[in-house]
Write a protein that holds these residues in place. Structure first.
Motif, PDB file in Angstrom:
ATOM      1  N   SER B  39       0.823  -1.203   0.000  1.00 40.51           N
ATOM      2  CA  SER B  39       0.000   0.000   0.000  1.00 40.51           C
ATOM      3  C   SER B  39       0.861   1.259   0.000  1.00 40.51           C
ATOM      4  N   GLY B  40       0.471   2.235  -0.814  1.00 43.04           N
ATOM      5  CA  GLY B  40       1.172   3.514  -0.826  1.00 43.04           C
ATOM      6  C   GLY B  40       2.396   3.561  -1.720  1.00 43.04           C
ATOM      7  N   LYS B  43       0.858   2.427  -7.071  1.00 42.98           N
ATOM      8  CA  LYS B  43       0.205   1.688  -8.151  1.00 42.98           C
ATOM      9  C   LYS B  43      -0.934   2.501  -8.769  1.00 42.98           C
ATOM     10  N   SER B  44      -1.794   3.003  -7.900  1.00 42.64           N
ATOM     11  CA  SER B  44      -2.917   3.799  -8.419  1.00 42.64           C
ATOM     12  C   SER B  44      -2.402   5.034  -9.131  1.00 42.64           C
ATOM     13  N   THR B  45      -1.363   5.617  -8.579  1.00 41.33           N
ATOM     14  CA  THR B  45      -0.818   6.834  -9.165  1.00 41.33           C
ATOM     15  C   THR B  45      -0.335   6.577 -10.587  1.00 41.33           C
ATOM     16  N   HIS B 206      -4.382  -6.284  -4.963  1.00 40.17           N
ATOM     17  CA  HIS B 206      -3.631  -6.673  -3.765  1.00 40.17           C
ATOM     18  C   HIS B 206      -3.663  -8.175  -3.598  1.00 40.17           C
TER      19      HIS B 206
HETATM   20  N1  ATP Z   1      -4.365  13.023  -3.766  1.00 36.79           N
HETATM   21  C1  ATP Z   1      -3.126  12.866  -3.275  1.00 36.79           C
HETATM   22  N2  ATP Z   1      -2.440  13.931  -2.819  1.00 36.79           N
HETATM   23  C2  ATP Z   1      -1.202  13.788  -2.310  1.00 36.79           C
HETATM   24  N3  ATP Z   1      -0.540  12.629  -2.216  1.00 36.79           N
HETATM   25  C3  ATP Z   1      -1.173  11.520  -2.647  1.00 36.79           C
HETATM   26  C4  ATP Z   1      -2.500  11.586  -3.193  1.00 36.79           C
HETATM   27  N4  ATP Z   1      -2.864  10.324  -3.531  1.00 36.79           N
HETATM   28  C5  ATP Z   1      -1.836   9.533  -3.214  1.00 36.79           C
HETATM   29  N5  ATP Z   1      -0.816  10.239  -2.686  1.00 36.79           N
HETATM   30  C6  ATP Z   1       0.479   9.692  -2.232  1.00 36.79           C
HETATM   31  O1  ATP Z   1       1.111   9.046  -3.311  1.00 36.79           O
HETATM   32  C7  ATP Z   1       1.701   7.846  -2.894  1.00 36.79           C
HETATM   33  C8  ATP Z   1       1.193   6.707  -3.738  1.00 36.79           C
HETATM   34  O2  ATP Z   1      -0.185   6.573  -3.525  1.00 36.79           O
HETATM   35  P1  ATP Z   1      -1.093   5.555  -4.341  1.00 36.79           P
HETATM   36  O3  ATP Z   1      -2.497   5.888  -4.065  1.00 36.79           O
HETATM   37  O4  ATP Z   1      -0.683   5.567  -5.769  1.00 36.79           O
HETATM   38  O5  ATP Z   1      -0.700   4.175  -3.664  1.00 36.79           O
HETATM   39  P2  ATP Z   1      -1.221   2.719  -4.016  1.00 36.79           P
HETATM   40  O6  ATP Z   1      -0.040   1.918  -4.398  1.00 36.79           O
HETATM   41  O7  ATP Z   1      -2.341   2.769  -4.969  1.00 36.79           O
HETATM   42  O8  ATP Z   1      -1.716   2.233  -2.596  1.00 36.79           O
HETATM   43  P3  ATP Z   1      -2.989   1.321  -2.244  1.00 36.79           P
HETATM   44  O9  ATP Z   1      -2.560  -0.066  -2.518  1.00 36.79           O
HETATM   45  O10 ATP Z   1      -3.183   1.557  -0.780  1.00 36.79           O
HETATM   46  O11 ATP Z   1      -4.129   1.781  -3.080  1.00 36.79           O
HETATM   47  C9  ATP Z   1       1.387   7.706  -1.410  1.00 36.79           C
HETATM   48  O12 ATP Z   1       2.532   8.123  -0.688  1.00 36.79           O
HETATM   49  C10 ATP Z   1       0.259   8.633  -1.189  1.00 36.79           C
HETATM   50  O13 ATP Z   1       0.325   9.179   0.104  1.00 36.79           O
END
Ligand code: ATP
Ligand code: MG
Lengths: 379, 259
Positions: B39-40, B43-45, B206
């Protein structure tokens, strides 16, 4: 307030194993620290029984020569004490406290309702006899003006005219401002400034809005004493805009970002997303908020006094000549309620007040109905 | 119609915060690519940067190149709205439009863009998309009922139908099954298998088993340490990834000894 069971906290159900289970959080509870005394329940009629007792006490005290008000107060105190004490004896401390607070809350509610109830009762009692078809369709021209025997058609028309003008000005400005604040300006400096100014506008005394409209049309028209419905509309719009902005802003904020993203992800441009997804989703709340804003300004007097003047005939021309609205008619007629035809004028004033209250209440009801009609459905 | 995506040297920021650094990969056409990682890690980004949804967040920006069909999505002349028509997206939480019926939800992508079409064409699109999303049989008798009245799994499939109704080249899915029961999950996994023949699919999950079941290739993202930007640690065919990964970190993560 017959059934206190609804209000008396989590019920104890019994789980299959026979252990009491707190329904709300599912915990298995033994007696809590505050739970001294028995585990019984008051009968359903408990409140009614004590109520009858309290009334009896008050009646007795009154018969014994106490004033009516002290008697009623003592009766109330008897109720306030007896009900929780009985509960404490039969149930436990938690329930007794709950019942005490319940009684206090109901008391506060009843006290708040007294002025409202008395006001509506008085207006209906004195205004209803004045209402007739003629009262709603005639104006006060000719002899009727002197004798006060005509109707309030010109004031009804004026109220509609001025309110509609205010709505035409305020709704687009208010809605667009809110859309900009929520959808485009979020977090920007300008948005902070605008939000602050809207808050300031909310606090403008209504007479000041009226003075602004008056001064504005003095300058624009060059007339020393401008009298026109549009002026009233502008004054009311000034009061309405902040209410509309606030209401619409809150509604737009409630629309989940998920929906905006869903729309963007389909390749829908932002403006179209706002028009076709965000606004329709929030429309129920927006229409409700706007209708309530209209209802609020429809009853305004002070901002209109200077600019709309006094008229005893119907004037549908918003750009020329005085108009009368229900509140200004009521205000302006008060100084005629003495004298030879005073009784007729008094009736007319009460009748107009009743009509105004009915209009405002109707708008409130309409707002609720619209709210439920437009609300997104799941069935 | 499916297209491949070339991602090169991509850095993704939220304001000044560098969330993901130095991503390079090639997502093949007509295949399923899974993103996994703790998590974090971003991936979503990364997923959201593939259809320019990332920049919807104020202050968010992307550096580097993402090329679809020879065209850099981030070239100045490219309209993000056009990119999103080409690259569809399904979100973690089902988000049907609450004001619309099932029918309207499915064709919302076309209607909202004011595409004119007659009733029979629209009916055809709705049926085809709902069949494509394996939802037709469940809802064909209540197309005019609100979409919000469906179950969570049905809503998610409705969102998939909505996404494929606009006939994108690529379909992005961000944890599409995380709110669903095993039966709905397996329905959606079957669906992904079928959709693969027409679309390029990228899915964040996940669930290791899910990644292993549905994907052809897998990208493993990780953070070096908290506060550091996320990186693409390994990108390989799923079979290799789950049997003999190049990186020890990947193996640790997959076998559950990590994160
Ligand atoms: N809207 C936002 N504004 C600022 N920082 C963000 C935002 N969304 C995500 N982040 C940061 O970007 C990083 C990557 O986040 P992301 O959502 O892409 O993680 P993820 O791999 O999708 O996690 P998860 O498996 O929990 O969904 C994290 O450190 C998060 O805190
Ligand atoms: Mg995520």
């Amino acid at each position: 307030m017959s059934d206190h069971d609804d209000l008396s906290g989590p019920d104890l159900a019994t789980s299959s194993s026979g252990v009491p289970v707190d329904v709300l959080d599912g915990d298995i509870v033994g007696p809590r620290p505050g739970d001294t005394g028995g585990q019984g329940r008051l009968p359903r009629m408990a409140a009614a029984l004590i109520g009858v007792g309290a009334v009896a006490v008050a009646g007795l005290l009154w018969l014994l020569g106490l004033g009516l008000l002290p008697a009623v107060l003592l009766g109330y105190v008897a109720f306030l004490v007896a009900f929780p004490v009985w509960s404490l004896a039969v149930e436990n401390r938690r329930k007794a406290t709950d019942r005490l607070v319940t009684v206090l809350v109901w008391t506060a509610f009843a006290l708040a309702m007294i002025p409202l109830g008395s006001l509506i009762w008085t207006v209906v009692r004195r205004g209803a006899p004045a209402i007739s078809v003629g009262f709603l369709t005639d104006d006060l021209s000719g002899r009727a003006l002197i004798e006060g025997t005509g109707g309030i058609a010109m004031a009804l028309a004026g109220t509609v005219l001025v309110t509609v003008i205010a709505a035409i000005i305020a709704i687009p400005i208010g809605v667009l401002t809110a859309v900009w604040l929520v959808e485009y300006g979020k977090g920007s400096r300008l948005a902070t400034v605008i939000t602050f100014l809207v808050d300031v506008m909310t606090g403008i005394p209504s007479i000041v809005a009226g003075l602004f409209a008056f001064a504005f049309f003095q300058v624009v028209l060059g007339a020393p004493l401008p009298r026109l419905a549009v002026g009233g509309g502008v004054a009311l719009a000034l009061l309405m805009i902040p209410t509309v902005v606030r209401a619409v802003e809150e509604m737009l904020k409630l629309v989940p970002d998920d929906l905006r993203e869903a729309s963007y992800a389909l390749g829908v441009p932002k403006w179209r997303t706002i028009v076709k997804v965000v606004l329709p989703t929030a429309v129920a709340g927006i229409v409700t908020g706007v209708t309530l804003a209209i209802a609020r300004v429809a009853g305004e007097t002070a901002p209109l006094l200077l600019i709309v003047g006094t008229a005893y005939t119907t004037n549908w021309n918003p750009f020329d000549g005085a108009v009368s609205t229900l509140p200004t008619f009521i205000y302006g007629s008060l100084n005629r309620t003495g004298g030879q035809y005073g009784a007729a004028w008094t009736d007319a004033v009460w009748g107009a007040a009743l009509v105004l209250i009915v209009i405002v209440m109707a708008l409130n009801v309409v707002a609720r109905v619209i709210g439920s009609v437009f609300a997104p459905k799941t069935k | 119609m499916a297209k491949s995506i070339d991602v090169s040297d991509v850095n993704i920021y939220y304001g000044d915060f560098l969330a993901v650094e130095g991503v390079n990969m090639t997502i093949r056409a007509k295949s399923v690519t899974a993103f996994i990682g703790p998590s974090g890690c971003g991936k979503s980004t990364v997923l959201r940067s593939l259809n320019r949804m990332h920049e919807v967040i104020p202050g968010a920006r992307v550096e580097g190149k993402i090329v679809v069909d020879g065209q850099d999505l981030y070239a100045p002349e490219v309209d993000p709205v056009a990119v999103r028509r080409q690259v569809g997206m399904v979100f973690q939480r089902p988000n049907p439009f609450p004001t619309m019926s099932i029918y309207e939800n499915v064709i919302s992508g076309l209607r909202l863009n004011s595409k004119r079409m007659n009733k029979s064409t629209a009916d055809g699109v709705v049926e085809k998309s709902l069949r494509g999303a394996n939802l037709w049989n469940e809802v064909k008798d209540r197309l005019n009922k609100p979409g919000a009245g469906l179950s969570g799994g049905q809503q998610q499939r409705l969102c998939i139908a909505r996404a494929i109704a606009v006939q994108p080249d690529v379909l992005l899915m961000d944890e599409p099954c995380s709110a669903l029961d095993p039966i709905s999950t397996s329905a959606i996994e079957d669906l992904i298998h079928e959709l693969k023949s027409d679309y390029t699919i990228v899915i964040v999950t996940h669930n290791m088993q899910q990644a292993a079941r549905v994907s052809d290739e897998t990208g493993f993202f990780n953070l070096k340490a908290t506060g550091e930007p996320g990186r693409l640690v390994e990108f390989n065919p799923t079979k290799k990834m789950f049997s003999n990964p190049d990186e020890s970190a990947t193996e640790a993560y997959i076998s559950g000894r990590f994160g």
